[in-house]
Design an enzyme around this catalytic site. Structure first.
Site, PDB file in Angstrom:
ATOM      1  N   GLY A 246       0.812  -1.205   0.000  1.00 37.15           N
ATOM      2  CA  GLY A 246       0.000   0.000   0.000  1.00 37.15           C
ATOM      3  C   GLY A 246       0.848   1.258   0.000  1.00 37.15           C
ATOM      4  O   GLY A 246       1.927   1.306  -0.608  1.00 37.15           O
ATOM      5  N   SER A 247       0.381   2.250   0.697  1.00 34.06           N
ATOM      6  CA  SER A 247       1.011   3.567   0.618  1.00 34.06           C
ATOM      7  C   SER A 247       2.374   3.670   1.288  1.00 34.06           C
ATOM      8  O   SER A 247       3.054   4.684   1.122  1.00 34.06           O
ATOM      9  CB  SER A 247       0.072   4.628   1.202  1.00 34.06           C
ATOM     10  OG  SER A 247      -1.067   4.777   0.377  1.00 34.06           O
ATOM     11  N   THR A 248       2.787   2.646   2.041  1.00 33.20           N
ATOM     12  CA  THR A 248       4.170   2.696   2.542  1.00 33.20           C
ATOM     13  C   THR A 248       5.149   2.674   1.375  1.00 33.20           C
ATOM     14  O   THR A 248       6.265   3.179   1.487  1.00 33.20           O
ATOM     15  CB  THR A 248       4.474   1.509   3.486  1.00 33.20           C
ATOM     16  OG1 THR A 248       4.296   0.271   2.781  1.00 33.20           O
ATOM     17  CG2 THR A 248       3.584   1.548   4.721  1.00 33.20           C
TER      18      THR A 248
END
Length: 485
Positions: free
Chosen positions: A216-218
């Site tokens: 995801g956004s990591t």
């Protein structure tokens, strides 16, 4: 000597030669294969009849051999077995070994080449052989904090020392009790192994190191790093941040979380895009940078390579170019075929914290022989530079913004500057998203880097779950445990 006698002598000599060759072959060339043959009961008795060395955390044995009154003489015993199982692994008559028990078997069993003096001394004195103690890098307070904070949720927590790569905590849930496999009742051990092997939630597989998940956004940290490394962007560079973004070659648009708008003007600084985790900005940025730049940056952080810590880990994945632009956009925000272990995501934060240099993670600090002399010690090892020092500094400032006033405020620690990044990874249409948080503290003098992964929304268990809600508070607790230690 008559002909008959000569023939008889020749036959005897050939037989002696054959016996000599056969004995030599068995004792020297075939010894290893015979010893490792599972049908060789003598080897089993030798292994399990030895006082195997302990696995030590914080000065206390978390795995040790205790005398028992049966034909095996010793049985492996694990204190806090479930807590440390993803590290220690198991030592079993039925199912063999895993984890540290397998990776450090030669030292634990006392058979390592480095222990030849001990073996010679034991031979001369008639002393029973004894294995060496393997001391782990784990901080017991951080390990317990990670375990408690994760609670009954499925997931994993990894904490690293950024400057060295030392693993300070490694927790995976659900887990298992190695004592169930260490029993000398082969029926009970076999039943336990079959139950664990067939369990739907895979308790024998460490979610921290052996399984990969969409980050995801990591992963936006990797995309941001690629942008800064290109020389075309700084943290203050204004990028497009539309309400929706439709990549080239597709009619499927990418939205921001909850359908929200990142900016009323349709653009914002790269730092602000990371602070609020703007999907459309990073998707378009990824397409602009291109698949090769993203892959190169991901691999610089460690993607694509499995590691030994000293047990093996799964390799994190960034899809190989060429990639259709629509999928490049998804990859830039940590979706599509991008997948990573929590260990890998912790390494990304640790590298940023360490001025851009990636340190090889490791869990064994040193090995001591039966006289407590150090016979092996792990030295920190650089895997190379992921980003420049300037890029690392800019990323750090951007990550501080995430925690101070963005999606990661739940990771704030009073009196300590924390750098971080949240992640919420979509899985299937009928399942809640995975939630992530990664970061480090203190931001100006990093002592610990963490990654927290929680499966399918954790205790919230709905599509509303986010990394900021679920994973960031866990990371805060683990970082506090290290800093207060």
């Amino acid at each position: 000597m008559n002909t008959t006698a000569r023939r008889l002598a020749s036959i005897v000599m050939v037989m002696f030669l054959a016996l000599l060759v056969s004995t030599t072959w068995i004792q020297f060339f075939a010894a290893d294969s015979l010893n490792s043959d599972p049908r060789n009961a003598r080897t089993l008795y030798e292994q399990f009849g030895t006082d195997r060395g302990p696995i030590v955390v914080g000065g206390e044995a978390v795995a040790d051999s205790v005398p028992v009154d049966d034909e095996w003489n010793y049985q492996r015993e694990y204190t806090q077995g479930r807590l440390y199982a993803p590290l220690t692994g198991y030592y079993s008559l039925v199912s063999g070994t895993s984890g540290i028990e397998r990776a450090e078997n030669d030292f634990l069993a006392g058979s390592a080449d480095a222990l030849w003096v001990d073996r010679l001394r034991n031979l001369l004195t008639g002393t029973d052989p004894q294995g060496s103690a393997v001391e782990l890098t784990v901080d017991p307070a951080a390990q317990q904090a990670a375990w408690d904070a994760l609670g009954d949720q499925r997931g994993a927590v990894v904490a690293l020392e950024p400057s060295t790569g030392r693993i300070l905590a490694l927790v995976s849930k659900p887990t298992f009790d190695p004592n169930d496999l260490a029993t000398h009742s082969t029926k009970d051990a076999n039943d336990a192994y079959l139950e664990l092997s067939n369990a739907e939630d895979k308790p024998l597989n460490s979610r921290a190191t052996a399984e990969i998940y969409p980050p995801g956004s990591t992963f936006k940290l990797v995309t941001a790093a690629a942008a800064l490394e290109s020389g075309e962007y700084t943290a203050d560079t204004v990028v497009d941040a539309p309400d929706t973004y439709t990549p080239p070659g597709t009619d499927r648009s990418i939205n921001n979380y909850g359908g929200t708008s990142c900016s009323s003007s349709g653009e914002q600084s790269l730092a602000d895009a990371l602070r609020i985790s703007c999907n459309t900005a990073f998707a378009e940025l990824g397409v602009t940078l291109g698949d090769e730049a993203l892959q190169e940056q991901a691999e610089a952080f460690g993607f694509g390579s499995g590691m030994t810590v000293p047990f093996g880990t799964a390799a994190s994945v960034f899809p190989a170019p060429p990639i259709d632009p629509a999928f490049v956009a998804q990859s830039a925000i940590g979706q599509w075929d991008v997948a990573a272990t929590p260990l890998q995501i912790a390494m990304v934060s640790a590298a940023i914290a360490n001025d851009g240099e990636v340190m090889e993670p490791y869990s064994v600090d040193r090995v001591r022989d039966q006289n407590l002399d150090v016979v092996s010690e792990t030295r920190s090892n650089s895997l190379g530079r992921a980003v420049s020092t300037d890029t690392a500094d800019q990323l750090t400032d951007m990550m501080v913004g995430v925690v101070e006033g963005g999606s990661g405020t739940a990771a704030q620690i009073s009196g300590v500057s924390v750098a971080g990044k949240t992640g919420t990874a979509q899985t299937t249409s009928d399942a809640p998203p995975h939630t992530w948080f990664t970061g480090f503290a203190p931001a100006d003098d990093p002592q610990v880097a963490v990654a927290v992964f929680v499966e399918n929304g954790g205790s919230i268990g709905t599509s509303e779950a986010t990394g900021g809600q679920v994973s960031a508070p866990i990371a805060r607790v683990v970082m506090e445990a290290v800093l207060n230690g």
